[in-house]
Scaffold this motif. Structure first.
Motif, PDB file in Angstrom:
ATOM      1  N   LEU A 247       1.549   7.606  -0.586  1.00 40.55           N
ATOM      2  CA  LEU A 247       1.201   7.968   0.891  1.00 40.55           C
ATOM      3  C   LEU A 247       0.165   7.061   1.134  1.00 40.55           C
ATOM      4  N   ALA A 248      -1.004   6.690   0.296  1.00 40.17           N
ATOM      5  CA  ALA A 248      -2.131   5.790   0.860  1.00 40.17           C
ATOM      6  C   ALA A 248      -1.567   4.423   1.182  1.00 40.17           C
ATOM      7  N   ARG A 249      -0.695   3.800   0.184  1.00 38.58           N
ATOM      8  CA  ARG A 249      -0.148   2.379   0.577  1.00 38.58           C
ATOM      9  C   ARG A 249       0.906   2.491   1.669  1.00 38.58           C
ATOM     10  N   THR A 250       1.384   3.766   1.737  1.00 43.41           N
ATOM     11  CA  THR A 250       2.390   3.583   2.958  1.00 43.41           C
ATOM     12  C   THR A 250       1.606   3.663   4.208  1.00 43.41           C
ATOM     13  N   VAL A 251       0.866   4.491   4.335  1.00 38.42           N
ATOM     14  CA  VAL A 251      -0.049   4.388   5.589  1.00 38.42           C
ATOM     15  C   VAL A 251      -0.577   3.181   5.857  1.00 38.42           C
ATOM     16  N   TYR A 252      -1.084   2.417   4.735  1.00 35.94           N
ATOM     17  CA  TYR A 252      -1.897   1.152   4.753  1.00 35.94           C
ATOM     18  C   TYR A 252      -0.803   0.110   5.518  1.00 35.94           C
ATOM     19  N   GLY A 253       0.431   0.352   5.083  1.00 36.58           N
ATOM     20  CA  GLY A 253       1.517  -0.724   5.376  1.00 36.58           C
ATOM     21  C   GLY A 253       1.673  -0.459   6.916  1.00 36.58           C
ATOM     22  N   TRP A 254       1.632   0.793   7.381  1.00 41.55           N
ATOM     23  CA  TRP A 254       1.981   0.881   8.818  1.00 41.55           C
ATOM     24  C   TRP A 254       0.626   0.262   9.489  1.00 41.55           C
ATOM     25  N   ILE A 255      -0.606   0.259   9.069  1.00 39.91           N
ATOM     26  CA  ILE A 255      -1.774   0.048   9.687  1.00 39.91           C
ATOM     27  C   ILE A 255      -1.600  -1.656   9.739  1.00 39.91           C
ATOM     28  N   GLU A 256      -1.164  -2.306   8.333  1.00 37.82           N
ATOM     29  CA  GLU A 256      -1.039  -3.704   8.400  1.00 37.82           C
ATOM     30  C   GLU A 256      -0.057  -4.250   9.415  1.00 37.82           C
ATOM     31  N   ASP A 257       1.082  -3.415   9.666  1.00 39.81           N
ATOM     32  CA  ASP A 257       2.055  -3.875  10.661  1.00 39.81           C
ATOM     33  C   ASP A 257       1.684  -3.782  12.000  1.00 39.81           C
ATOM     34  N   GLY A 258       0.334  -3.187  12.352  1.00 41.01           N
ATOM     35  CA  GLY A 258      -0.179  -3.023  13.898  1.00 41.01           C
ATOM     36  C   GLY A 258       0.150  -1.772  14.270  1.00 41.01           C
TER      37      GLY A 258
END
Length: 304
Positions: A247-258
């Motif tokens: 979950l944490a990395r998945t959400v971070y990935g969305w943040i990273e994508d803008g």
């Protein structure tokens, strides 16, 4: 990383914990502010916040950790990570004070995760303070679990088949009837420091009931926590569900994508059945937020 003038701090007291504990989160956030004034280090600030909640006694972490069903054992997990390369965690550690500080010490070793007796021996070797006192709050929480044995609610929300596994693999001396109570009130903090670095720190007393030796998402990188150049994320809830989504990395990935932070947190929580308690906190370069599908005590301090 670009240097910034301000900072951001978000702390939580666990998905499913009462909002009456907001005051403990507010104190923890203020401790992080005080630490930033001393060290300007996002990681030390996140740790200071978590230490405050570990010492509070009401949260399922540190001195408030839930008792296992034997009424005597406490197994704790904790983790830390930042964008300076520091990463450390402990799992199933017993008899120590402030396991988040032990996780911080692990980050200074060649390893990133120590568990069980090895973590306890490491704590003894470095002179880490011990803690074996059981509080009235812990005993009352344990008595609640015992009273709810033989209930009709699944052992863990959202995992109806888990009861069968408990009955089959139970590793206590005492027999098990189907329990109705589960604790998932991990504590956590995410910080953006004035220099633009990010950090996250977590601590938990585990879940009740659970098999001895159970480890949830709290010490698992990418599941309970993650920090990278674009932000820091901390999760809380049923670890057995959280790890399945990283979950944490998945959400971070969305943040990273803008993706805007509020939308990313909402999307993360929406991955789960509403019956499964789950919450998220995060900071980015410009935002700081918390979101949960249950009551979740939390606090946020942002200095532009």
């Amino acid at each position: 990383m670009s240097v910034t003038q301000g900072y951001a701090i978000v702390v939580h007291g666990g998905a499913g914990s009462p909002r009456a504990y907001d005051d403990g989160c507010e104190r923890a956030a203020q401790r992080a502010v005080e630490e930033l004034a001393i060290s300007a280090d996002a990681l030390e600030a996140a740790i200071a916040a978590v230490v405050s909640m570990e010492d509070d006694g009401r949260f399922n972490a540190g001195s408030g950790s839930v008792l296992c069903l034997d009424g005597a054992t406490v197994e704790m997990d904790a983790s830390i990570m930042d964008t300076r390369g520091r990463l450390g965690a402990v799992a199933c550690v017993q008899g120590v004070r402030n396991p988040v500080l032990l996780a911080r010490a692990v980050a200074e070793t060649p390893h990133w995760l120590l568990a069980g007796d090895g973590a306890a021996r490491f704590a003894a070797a470095i002179g880490h303070p011990t803690h074996t006192t059981i509080s009235d709050h812990q005993r009352q929480a344990h008595e609640k679990v015992v009273r709810e044995l033989a209930g009709s609610v699944p052992a863990m929300p959202g995992i109806s088949e888990e009861a069968k596994a408990f009955l089959r693999f139970w590793n206590y001396q005492t027999p098990l009837d189907l329990p109705a109570h589960a604790a998932c009130d991990t504590v956590g903090a995410v910080v953006r420091g004035p220099d633009g670095h990010f950090a996250v720190a977590l601590s938990t007393g585990g879940s009740a009931p659970s098999l001895l030796g159970r480890v949830g998402d709290t010490p698992i990188i990418g599941s309970g926590f993650y920090a990278g150049p674009e932000g820091a994320v901390a999760a809380t809830g049923i670890g057995e569900q959280i790890v399945r989504h990283l979950l944490a990395r998945t959400v971070y990935g969305w943040i990273e994508d803008g993706m805007p932070l509020e939308k990313a947190l909402q999307r993360g929580v929406d991955l789960f059945d509403p019956k499964v308690p789950v919450g998220l906190i995060a900071v980015t370069r410009t935002e700081a937020a918390a979101h949960s599908n249950q009551d979740m005590p939390h606090a946020r301090i942002v200095q532009p």
